[in-house]
Design an enzyme around this catalytic site. Structure first.
Site, PDB file in Angstrom:
ATOM      1  N   SER A 190       0.833  -1.316   0.157  1.00 26.63           N
ATOM      2  CA  SER A 190       0.155  -0.117   0.191  1.00 26.63           C
ATOM      3  C   SER A 190       0.622   1.216   0.009  1.00 26.63           C
ATOM      4  O   SER A 190       1.806   1.377   0.512  1.00 26.63           O
ATOM      5  CB  SER A 190      -0.922  -0.240   1.211  1.00 26.63           C
ATOM      6  OG  SER A 190      -1.696   1.081   1.128  1.00 26.63           O
ATOM      7  N   CYS A 238      -8.352   0.243  19.879  1.00 23.92           N
ATOM      8  CA  CYS A 238      -9.754   0.944  20.496  1.00 23.92           C
ATOM      9  C   CYS A 238     -10.707   0.372  19.817  1.00 23.92           C
ATOM     10  O   CYS A 238     -11.248   1.182  18.790  1.00 23.92           O
ATOM     11  CB  CYS A 238      -9.514   2.480  20.506  1.00 23.92           C
ATOM     12  SG  CYS A 238      -8.961   3.246  21.887  1.00 23.92           S
TER      13      CYS A 238
END
Ligand SMILES: *Cc1c(COP(=O)(O)O)cnc(C)c1O
Length: 396
Positions: free
Chosen positions: A198, A326
């Site tokens: 990427s 998270c």
């Protein structure tokens, strides 16, 4: 602000931005427009970028399929092989410390009848080659093992894995998003048949990536996942992201030119940081193999310190990442660290520091200092640390 979260994303190199700009304005053509100069100009730019990227990883330009990023490349590779090689089998082997962009794809395929074996890693974060070999069966169609880990920087033994897979006649796919542009990556030499990467992890723009698909010895094919228009040899339809591709190409050239200098410079920062922190702070662990590790990454665990709290103690000046994900409301310990045998508490006491091209030497001492201050303060306030220092057995 000091940015030390380069494994999450890298800043776009100004030279990359500069190369991209004309393709947003006067060079706006569609690379598939065959009948006028606007199209030819765009096509030429795409061809050049494809060559630049191919040169970085020593493959033929025709073996690269542009996608929106490594997540899409992983989807195309794994789902594409699963669908096209269904007659051979439905068994896929992967590893517990992979990126979610591999593990979640495998989970999705499980619902469609794939049999998935998720192999463990050892305390160093490394796979066991014998175990990989023993797990391959007649109906195994793919082994998917990442080149280098995004959280620990641990580098898997790709060459040996390539040998094991070719001995057994099984395709080997690798998510090399963290390795390409940082260390020499040569899928052909390593026997890797499919490889994702990427641009935004190597100082290029977000939203553009590639999948390498080996087209010679063996000729590998995948079933396309996005249909319409037949772009990218029919394997990934959709108007090409010309500015993104141009930026990706420029980023590849810069990486090729700067890689060795940059790797040793960042490694010296990493060495200094770890030296300072380990000297000044007690009960710190370096996670993952110290030998087989990307030069710019350091994963550190601080006993009885909440990584999230430590990060918050200096996140006005320094950006790093913690060993927790998270996810919506709760703090989940990193699956990478728990896969390496760390407890949830240990995983949650971790910081990931990833250096990049635009860091400077003086920042290293600042960061080491901030970590030292943060840990000392959190431990001074911690009854658990006090009990631990008093020799209380906390495991009971
Ligand atoms: C960042 C990353 C991805 C996801 O890449 P995108 O281009 O953001 O989709 C996949 N795998 C690894 C190892 C990564 O570090």
């Amino acid at each position: 602000m000091i940015y030390l979260d380069n494994n999450a994303t890298t800043p776009t190199d100004p030279k990359v931005v500069e190369a991209m700009l004309p393709y947003f304005s006067n060079k706006f053509g569609n690379a598939s427009s065959r009948h006028h100069a606007f199209g030819w100009e765009a096509e030429e730019a795409v061809d050049q970028a494809r060559t630049q990227i191919a040169e970085l990883i020593h493959v033929d330009p025709s073996e690269l399929i542009f996608t929106s990023g490594a997540t899409e490349s992983n989807n195309l590779a794994i789902k594409g092989v699963f669908e096209l090689y269904a007659r051979k089998g439905n068994h896929i082997i992967t590893v517990a410390s992979e990126h979610k962009a591999v593990l979640d794809v495998c989970d999705a395929l499980r619902l469609r009848g794939a049999e998935i074996t998720v192999l463990p890693v050892n305390r160093q974060g490394l796979v066991d080659l014998d175990q990989v070999a023993d797990t391959i069966r007649d109906d195994t169609i793919l082994v998917s093992i990442m080149w280098a880990n995004n959280e620990t920087g641990v580098i898997q033994p790709m060459e040996e894995l390539g040998l094991v897979c070719s001995e057994h006649g099984v395709l080997l796919m690798s998510d090399a998003t963290q390795a390409v542009g940082k260390i020499p990556v040569d899928p052909k030499k390593m026997g890797v048949h499919l490889m994702s990467f990427s641009a935004h992890k190597m100082y290029g723009p977000k939203g553009i990536g590639a999948l390498y698909i080996c087209n010679h010895k063996p000729r590998v094919k995948v079933r396309s996942q996005i249909h319409g228009g037949g772009h990218e040899q029919g394997m990934r339809s959709g108007t090409l992201n010309v500015p993104g591709i141009v930026g990706f190409g420029k980023a590849a050239t810069l990486a090729r030119e700067q890689m060795s200098e940059e790797a040793s410079r960042l490694q010296s920062y990493r060495t200094r940081l770890e030296h300072l922190v380990l000297n000044e702070v007690e009960e710190v662990l370096i996670n993952g193999s110290e030998i087989h590790r990307l030069p710019h990454v350091s994963s550190l665990s601080f006993k009885h310190v909440e990584g999230e709290h430590l990060m918050m103690s200096f996140n006005q000046e320094i950006a790093v990442s913690s060993g927790s994900a998270c996810t919506t409301a709760s703090l989940d310990p990193s699956h990478v660290l728990t896969a390496m045998g760390m407890t949830e508490t240990e995983a949650n006491s971790t910081l990931r520091i990833s250096f990049g091209r635009f860091n400077e030497r003086r920042e290293v001492d600042q960061v080491a200092n901030a970590i030292q201050q943060g840990v000392l303060q959190l431990r001074a306030e911690s009854p658990i640390w006090e009990m631990y220092k008093d020799g209380v057995d906390l495991s009971r």
